[in-house]
Design an enzyme around this catalytic site. Structure first.
Site: not given
Length: 336
Positions: A127, A152
């Site tokens: 990501s 995350y």
């Protein structure tokens, strides 16, 4: 070729699976259909995939180690595309354990299965959030990414470190993909474009964070899929010029690579909203709010490494991408 796609009921996994089937591959789709967002949307994506006889669905979670191993034993995939994960920066502040279970424990299970069943290439979702506190734009895979600002992001950075370990120890070719704000038809309901479109159509205010002073490298789903498809044919190779005296974070002496997949063209949030308003023919009611915890003010992808490897750069314009999404949204939800 037999290819395992985890998260096949998800936004990116669905589109990737559809492309692989179109190209004639056998696809094993793995998904647990969790209720992080509307399960019926996932089921409707799957209903399209299951119409193809070359698609097989296995309903399990990444953290179910013995069942994961059974999938590899039964189907013997040559390539694994790991897109299953607990997504969302903001949700990681509320439910951190979900990220450990799926993104850390689950990814370990995938790595172990790839090792023991002699997988030829593991491609996995990372990501753009791994860039964290980095303010040097555009973000490059050769930048240091040791300062994540959400769990995350930390879980995705961990995936990259874990993948490198397996590339080093077992010669497993691993390719990590740092996605930049993916959008398009069949998108996730928790993402900005979906939320904004729904709210504007319903006459509700939209939440504009950081008082609108945000930039995002919005990347259309078709460009993501094209990049992944090309990379399936380009397994990670060792960088013969890599040096431990001056270590390059984006490559390695092991068969390990990381790529940005972004549009290489950041868009101001207010311009993004204006494009939605223009397509809908409605002015949005806006609620301006401060920057949320875990968010960064700007993202901007350097995609030179991707281009050099597969001769492709994401290029879909925001106007075209938003138009395609809204056309899909109106048809799917039967909006007049």
């Amino acid at each position: 070729m037999s290819i395992l796609v985890t998260g096949s009921a998800g936004f990116i996994g669905f589109h990737v699976s559809k492309r692989l089937l179109k190209e004639g591959h056998k696809v094993i789709g793995l998904d647990n259909l969790n209720d992080y967002y509307d399960v019926s949307l996932k089921e409707n994506r799957l209903s399209i995939l299951t119409n193809d006889p070359n698609f097989s669905l296995v309903k399990i979670g990444l953290e179910e180690r013995e069942k994961i191993n059974k999938v590899f034993e039964d189907y013997n995939p040559r390539i694994v595309i790991n897109l299953a994960a607990q997504a969302g920066v903001r949700y990681s502040l509320e439910n951190p354990q979900a990220y450990i279970d799926s993104n850390i424990v689950g990814f370990t299970n995938i790595l172990e299965a790839c090792r023991h069943y002699k997988v030829e290439h593991l491609i996995y979702a990372s990501s753009s959030s791994v860039y964290g506190a980095n303010e040097s734009l555009p973000f490059s895979v050769h930048d240091n990414v040791d300062h994540p600002i959400s769990l995350y992001a930390a879980s995705k950075k961990s995936n990259e470190l874990m993948a490198h370990t397996y590339s080093h120890l077992f010669g497993l070719p691993t390719t990590g993909l740092r996605f930049f704000t993916v959008y398009g038809p069949w998108g996730r309901p928790d993402m900005a474009l979906f939320l904004f479109t729904k709210a504007i159509i319903n006459g509700e205010p939209i939440k504009v964070f950081n008082n609108g002073n945000m930039q995002r490298d919005f990347t259309y789903i078709d460009d993501i899929v094209e990049s992944i498809y090309r990379l399936t044919k380009s397994p990670a190779k060792p960088n013969k010029e890599w040096s431990g005296m001056n270590p390059d974070p984006g490559t390695s002496y092991a068969p390990y690579r990381v790529y940005n997949i972004g549009n290489n063209s950041p868009v101001k949030l207010m311009d993004f909203i204006a494009a939605i308003e223009e397509k809908l023919g409605v002015n949005a009611k806006k609620e301006f709010l401060p920057l949320q915890a875990g968010d960064v003010p700007a993202t901007y992808a350097d995609v030179e490494d991707l281009f050099n490897e597969v001769d492709f750069r994401p290029k879909t314009s925001i106007k075209d991408g938003i138009s395609n999404f809204i056309d899909w949204y109106k048809k799917y939800y039967e909006v007049k």
